[in-house]
Design a protein around this motif. Sequence first.
Motif, PDB file in Angstrom:
ATOM      1  N   GLY A 180       0.804  -1.212   0.000  1.00 52.92           N
ATOM      2  CA  GLY A 180       0.000   0.000   0.000  1.00 52.92           C
ATOM      3  C   GLY A 180       0.833   1.256   0.000  1.00 52.92           C
ATOM      4  N   ALA A 181       1.887   1.267   0.804  1.00 51.41           N
ATOM      5  CA  ALA A 181       2.746   2.451   0.830  1.00 51.41           C
ATOM      6  C   ALA A 181       3.349   2.715  -0.537  1.00 51.41           C
ATOM      7  CB  ALA A 181       3.842   2.275   1.875  1.00 51.41           C
ATOM      8  N   GLU A 182       3.774   1.655  -1.230  1.00 52.28           N
ATOM      9  CA  GLU A 182       4.346   1.838  -2.562  1.00 52.28           C
ATOM     10  C   GLU A 182       3.301   2.312  -3.561  1.00 52.28           C
ATOM     11  OE1 GLU A 182       7.236  -1.164  -3.998  1.00 52.28           O
ATOM     12  OE2 GLU A 182       6.879  -2.072  -2.039  1.00 52.28           O
ATOM     13  N   ALA A 183       2.083   1.798  -3.457  1.00 51.90           N
ATOM     14  CA  ALA A 183       1.020   2.260  -4.346  1.00 51.90           C
ATOM     15  C   ALA A 183       0.732   3.734  -4.113  1.00 51.90           C
ATOM     16  CB  ALA A 183      -0.237   1.421  -4.136  1.00 51.90           C
ATOM     17  N   ASN A 184       0.676   4.145  -2.842  1.00 49.82           N
ATOM     18  CA  ASN A 184       0.444   5.553  -2.538  1.00 49.82           C
ATOM     19  C   ASN A 184       1.636   6.421  -2.933  1.00 49.82           C
ATOM     20  OD1 ASN A 184      -2.166   5.448  -1.577  1.00 49.82           O
ATOM     21  ND2 ASN A 184      -1.572   5.119   0.550  1.00 49.82           N
ATOM     22  N   GLU A 185       2.836   5.904  -2.756  1.00 51.60           N
ATOM     23  CA  GLU A 185       4.029   6.643  -3.171  1.00 51.60           C
ATOM     24  C   GLU A 185       3.987   6.902  -4.684  1.00 51.60           C
ATOM     25  OE1 GLU A 185       7.986   8.181  -1.969  1.00 51.60           O
ATOM     26  OE2 GLU A 185       6.393   7.307  -0.752  1.00 51.60           O
ATOM     27  N   ALA A 186       3.618   5.864  -5.441  1.00 47.41           N
ATOM     28  CA  ALA A 186       3.490   6.028  -6.883  1.00 47.41           C
ATOM     29  C   ALA A 186       2.385   7.028  -7.224  1.00 47.41           C
ATOM     30  CB  ALA A 186       3.209   4.673  -7.537  1.00 47.41           C
ATOM     31  N   LEU A 187       1.282   6.944  -6.483  1.00 46.75           N
ATOM     32  CA  LEU A 187       0.176   7.885  -6.714  1.00 46.75           C
ATOM     33  C   LEU A 187       0.641   9.326  -6.512  1.00 46.75           C
ATOM     34  CD1 LEU A 187      -3.457   7.581  -5.418  1.00 46.75           C
ATOM     35  CD2 LEU A 187      -2.137   9.634  -4.946  1.00 46.75           C
ATOM     36  N   LEU A 188       1.324   9.575  -5.418  1.00 43.16           N
ATOM     37  CA  LEU A 188       1.768  10.938  -5.127  1.00 43.16           C
ATOM     38  C   LEU A 188       2.751  11.432  -6.177  1.00 43.16           C
ATOM     39  CD1 LEU A 188       2.134  10.611  -1.273  1.00 43.16           C
ATOM     40  CD2 LEU A 188       0.442  11.994  -2.485  1.00 43.16           C
ATOM     41  N   LYS A 189       3.621  10.567  -6.597  1.00 44.76           N
ATOM     42  CA  LYS A 189       4.586  10.925  -7.637  1.00 44.76           C
ATOM     43  C   LYS A 189       3.867  11.264  -8.942  1.00 44.76           C
ATOM     44  CE  LYS A 189       8.873   8.941  -9.526  1.00 44.76           C
ATOM     45  NZ  LYS A 189       9.736   7.736  -9.473  1.00 44.76           N
ATOM     46  N   LEU A 190       2.830  10.484  -9.260  1.00 45.23           N
ATOM     47  CA  LEU A 190       2.081  10.705 -10.496  1.00 45.23           C
ATOM     48  C   LEU A 190       1.327  12.032 -10.476  1.00 45.23           C
ATOM     49  CD1 LEU A 190       1.424   8.917 -13.099  1.00 45.23           C
ATOM     50  CD2 LEU A 190      -0.806   8.616 -12.023  1.00 45.23           C
TER      51      LEU A 190
END
Length: 387
Positions: A97-107
């Motif tokens: 989940g943290a990686e998915a959110n990290e990717a989301l924020l980066k996007l």
Amino acid sequence: MTALMPTYARQPVTLVRGEGLRVWDDEGRPYLDLIGGLGALSLGHAHPRWVAAVTGAASTIGLTTNLVTTQPQERLAQRLAARTDVEDPRLFLCNSGAEANEALLKLVRKRGLREGRPAIVVLEGSFHGRTVATLAATGQPDKRAPFEPLLDWFRFVPPGDLDALDAAMAPGDVGAVFLEPVLGEGGVIPLAASYLRSVRARCDEAGALLAVDEIQAGSGRAGTWLSIEAADVRPDVVAVAKALGGGLPIGALIAPAASSFGPGEHGSTFGGGPVPCAAALAVLDEIDRADLLANVRAMGALLRTEVARLAPAGTLADIRGAGLLLGFEAAPGIAAADVVTALRGRGVLASTAGRNTIRCTPPFTIGRDEVDEAAKAFAMALEEVAA
């Protein structure tokens, strides 16, 4: 002496085996598992169809590389794209989940910078992860404080406060609003449907993205595929994880094709590997085959009703949640941690969330007998702690 870092406030239990809703410790004692991997064990322990899918994938092809494609990865991407109401969706698969959110924020940051709107509005009380960016976006100051200063992209507003949201968006530099439709670690607090619809409208007016963290409440845990569906709101960008893998680490970012990462802009060595993708496909298959979302709704409602009926008067201040993401707020003078300890003494595992809330995230496969057992244990634990 353990060689592990003291990262977690661990309960004094060593588990060695699990089956269905039950786990056993190293002394052979059984427990009803209402923690469910903090919401990740959608099908329970050692579900036969999940085990068959995982072992079949592991014996066929293990980790490859994202420089090629595998069939489980492509099938999962197609299934998630079809199930998630995002315009022209494309997926990035990762491990958590943290990686998915990290990717989301980066996007969303990438898009915001391109359009001159670099700020992201987030909610007080939220929890998005423990990586640097997701921690910076988390609306719990005590979790951020030891690591500050962090990123300065984020503007915090109280959940449900539209005036505060308007003030945060007034400068015209907001590229996205990022929220959990149900605040999980913040105390299992669902956001009102009217508020979510108003946030959607304000994002539309401002040209900002509505980005949702469905890590804990999504993938069916709320009784719908995404928890935000209950408000009839369509998000622009979504992060899912936890229940998606049924016990193996997997997460996904789902975003419009027009906002996708390009080659070299993001990546993951293990993300989208054949084995966790096969696990996620088994979860999706079983959700559909056994109509588990209907069971999530029914058993979640029953657990709320039975705990409310059996709990001694004055021991619970509130019962909140959606589906099988449930929070039982203890009344003043009763510590949630003490209730969790008393439950464990009665053979039931639960966790805490927020200031004084007992959190229950059992597998989607829970039945009436387990609900009855859990509710009775809750009543006795509350009576014990109150006394």
